[in-house]
Each structure stands twice: as C-alpha cells, then as structure tokens.
Design a protein around this motif. Structure first.
Motif, PDB file in Angstrom:
ATOM      1  N   ALA A  83      26.950  43.045  11.364  1.00  0.00           N
ATOM      2  CA  ALA A  83      26.939  44.307  10.620  1.00  0.00           C
ATOM      3  C   ALA A  83      25.514  44.832  10.469  1.00  0.00           C
ATOM      4  O   ALA A  83      24.620  44.119  10.001  1.00  0.00           O
ATOM      5  CB  ALA A  83      27.573  44.112   9.250  1.00  0.00           C
ATOM      6  N   SER A  84      25.293  46.077  10.864  1.00  0.00           N
ATOM      7  CA  SER A  84      23.982  46.715  10.730  1.00  0.00           C
ATOM      8  C   SER A  84      23.838  47.286   9.327  1.00  0.00           C
ATOM      9  O   SER A  84      24.818  47.390   8.580  1.00  0.00           O
ATOM     10  CB  SER A  84      23.844  47.833  11.762  1.00  0.00           C
ATOM     11  N   PRO A  85      22.612  47.688   8.918  1.00  0.00           N
ATOM     12  CA  PRO A  85      22.462  48.359   7.614  1.00  0.00           C
ATOM     13  C   PRO A  85      23.355  49.590   7.471  1.00  0.00           C
ATOM     14  O   PRO A  85      23.900  49.849   6.400  1.00  0.00           O
ATOM     15  CB  PRO A  85      20.977  48.721   7.578  1.00  0.00           C
ATOM     16  N   ASP A  86      23.527  50.342   8.583  1.00  0.00           N
ATOM     17  CA  ASP A  86      24.407  51.509   8.532  1.00  0.00           C
ATOM     18  C   ASP A  86      25.855  51.088   8.294  1.00  0.00           C
ATOM     19  O   ASP A  86      26.587  51.751   7.543  1.00  0.00           O
ATOM     20  CB  ASP A  86      24.309  52.302   9.831  1.00  0.00           C
ATOM     21  N   ASP A  87      26.276  49.998   8.930  1.00  0.00           N
ATOM     22  CA  ASP A  87      27.635  49.490   8.713  1.00  0.00           C
ATOM     23  C   ASP A  87      27.841  49.097   7.251  1.00  0.00           C
ATOM     24  O   ASP A  87      28.893  49.373   6.663  1.00  0.00           O
ATOM     25  CB  ASP A  87      27.903  48.275   9.608  1.00  0.00           C
ATOM     26  N   GLN A  88      26.835  48.442   6.676  1.00  0.00           N
ATOM     27  CA  GLN A  88      26.959  47.988   5.293  1.00  0.00           C
ATOM     28  C   GLN A  88      27.013  49.172   4.324  1.00  0.00           C
ATOM     29  O   GLN A  88      27.810  49.164   3.371  1.00  0.00           O
ATOM     30  CB  GLN A  88      25.796  47.068   4.949  1.00  0.00           C
ATOM     31  N   MET A  89      26.190  50.198   4.565  1.00  0.00           N
ATOM     32  CA  MET A  89      26.242  51.369   3.687  1.00  0.00           C
ATOM     33  C   MET A  89      27.534  52.151   3.899  1.00  0.00           C
ATOM     34  O   MET A  89      28.094  52.713   2.959  1.00  0.00           O
ATOM     35  CB  MET A  89      25.045  52.286   3.935  1.00  0.00           C
ATOM     36  N   GLY A  90      28.024  52.178   5.141  1.00  0.00           N
ATOM     37  CA  GLY A  90      29.294  52.833   5.400  1.00  0.00           C
ATOM     38  C   GLY A  90      30.426  52.158   4.651  1.00  0.00           C
ATOM     39  O   GLY A  90      31.322  52.819   4.105  1.00  0.00           O
ATOM     40  N   TYR A  91      30.386  50.823   4.592  1.00  0.00           N
ATOM     41  CA  TYR A  91      31.394  50.065   3.852  1.00  0.00           C
ATOM     42  C   TYR A  91      31.329  50.411   2.362  1.00  0.00           C
ATOM     43  O   TYR A  91      32.363  50.639   1.725  1.00  0.00           O
ATOM     44  CB  TYR A  91      31.157  48.572   4.067  1.00  0.00           C
ATOM     45  N   PHE A  92      30.114  50.464   1.812  1.00  0.00           N
ATOM     46  CA  PHE A  92      29.961  50.754   0.389  1.00  0.00           C
ATOM     47  C   PHE A  92      30.429  52.176   0.068  1.00  0.00           C
ATOM     48  O   PHE A  92      31.097  52.404  -0.950  1.00  0.00           O
ATOM     49  CB  PHE A  92      28.511  50.571  -0.036  1.00  0.00           C
ATOM     50  N   ASN A  93      30.090  53.154   0.929  1.00  0.00           N
ATOM     51  CA  ASN A  93      30.525  54.526   0.690  1.00  0.00           C
ATOM     52  C   ASN A  93      32.044  54.640   0.724  1.00  0.00           C
ATOM     53  O   ASN A  93      32.646  55.317  -0.112  1.00  0.00           O
ATOM     54  CB  ASN A  93      29.908  55.465   1.727  1.00  0.00           C
TER      55      ASN A  93
END
Length: 237
Positions: free
Chosen positions: A136-146
């Motif tokens: 998981a990339s940082p973008d993936d992790q923020m996408g999950y949180f959003n």
C-alpha cells in the motif's frame, strides 16, 4: 480569487397534499466535508511526517422524499443519488452512491420516539487497498481513510437509529438520547442530553457523547477526541 465556476446552486420543490407531502431537490456544488490530500512530506526528529490538506470536490446530488401520517404515526422516506467525477484518479473525492432513509415517529403522551433506517450503496464499487497491505502506497492509505470517512469502504452499509424525546414537568425540562448502530461496521454512537428551562430567557443543557467501534474503525479513531461530556447555557436577550 473569485471564479464563477467555483460557485454552486441548489433548488427544492415541495408539493403538499392532504395525505402528505413530496419533495424534489437538486444540488450542484462542493461537498461540505472535504477529503484529505497529501501535499508534502517533511522530516522532524528523524521521523517522516505527512502534510495533509482538506481539499473540496464538486458533486451533484438529486433527492426525492415523502412524508405522510398513518394512524397517528408519522412516516417519511428519502432517496438521494450522488455523482462525482474523477474519483478513481483523485482519492480525496467520494465515490458515487445512493443514500436512502426510512423513518417512523409517534408520540406516547410526553414521550416521542423516532426510529430510522439509513442505507448507503456504492453504484461503482472497488475494494480499497488495506493500509495493512505491505504494497500500500501513501496514496492508497489516504484513499482508504477518505473512504472510511465517507462510509464507502463497503458496497452496502446499514444503519439504524433511535431518538426518544421526553418532555418533563409541564415542558419545563426535556430529556433526549440519540443512538445509532452500524450493522456493517459494528460501530455505535450515543448522545444523551438534558435541557432545563430556568426561565423564559435562560436554558441550561448537559449531556455527553460516546463513540465506539472495532479497532481501527472510524469511531475507534475519533473517540479519544470526541468522547466526553458538555455543559451549556443559552441566554436570550
């Protein structure tokens, strides 16, 4: 700078008939709750910190609702369709979905009960990349949180809520308690409150709120900041 393209508009049409009312609504503008976007990284005390910015996005929402009375019971319902563009390439944006609500209410003397069901359905669903995934990339992790904030981790979610209101001492005081439970994520919220009319111009309130959910759920993340009690006073001049 002011730009006309950043403006929004909305309208609401209501038709009242002896048997009840029907409403039709439309909104084209920016979502009131922006998503979070990674805008940079910085190093502090040998620790990499991510800089986040709340970023608004545009959406279109069409709604259809009704309300009526059946034998002393109030019955209401609403369906809303939300459309967003570029959500697959912009992880801070909510995905298109359908939101529907059905509720009933009734008064039993000084006690009024409101029971409501709310459902969310993603019209275009793709399972998010879990933050626990090693790839998981940082973008993936923020996408999950959003998507967690917008209640869009699952294709379908079901929430029930109960809101009793009890008038006391000839309307001098009022006790309320809002409660909801999410069957999909197993989260719940309790929000009890008590109001006392000291005089025609002074009202005192007291209450609290309790958020709870499984580990790493949204309510589990916010409960250290949101759980607590409150006291208030309202003075009308």
């Amino acid at each position: 700078a002011f730009d006309l393209s950043n403006s929004g508009y909305a309208f609401r049409i209501r038709l009242d008939r002896p048997g009840g009312g029907v409403t039709l609504s439309w909104f084209d503008g920016y979502e009131p709750y922006p998503g979070l976007l990674i805008t940079g990284f910085r190093t502090e005390n040998n620790t990499i910190r991510i800089e986040l910015t709340g970023t608004p996005f545009r959406e279109q929402v069409a709604g259809l609702g009704f309300e009526t009375a059946v034998g002393g019971w109030g019955v209401r319902g609403e369906v809303a369709w939300r459309h967003t563009a570029g959500y697959r390439d912009n992880y801070y944006r909510a995905w298109p979905d359908l939101r529907f609500t059905a509720g009933i209410d009734h008064s039993f003397g000084n006690l009024t009960l409101l029971f409501q069901y709310t459902g969310h359905y993603l019209t275009d669903y793709e399972e998010p990349v879990s933050p626990g995934n090693p790839s998981a990339s940082p973008d993936d992790q923020m996408g999950y949180f959003n998507r967690m904030m917008f209640r869009q981790l699952d294709r379908m979610s079901h929430i029930i809520s109960l809101y009793p209101t009890w008038s006391l001492f000839n309307d001098v005081a009022e006790a309320r308690c809002y409660g909801e439970y999410n069957f999909t994520t197993r989260e719940y919220l309790l929000y009890p409150s008590f109001m006392w009319k000291v005089s025609d111009r002074v009202r005192l309130t007291a209450g609290g709120q309790i958020f709870h959910g499984p580990r790493h759920s949204l309510y589990d993340l916010v409960r250290p900041m949101m759980n607590g009690v409150f006291l208030g006073m309202k003075v009308t001049f």
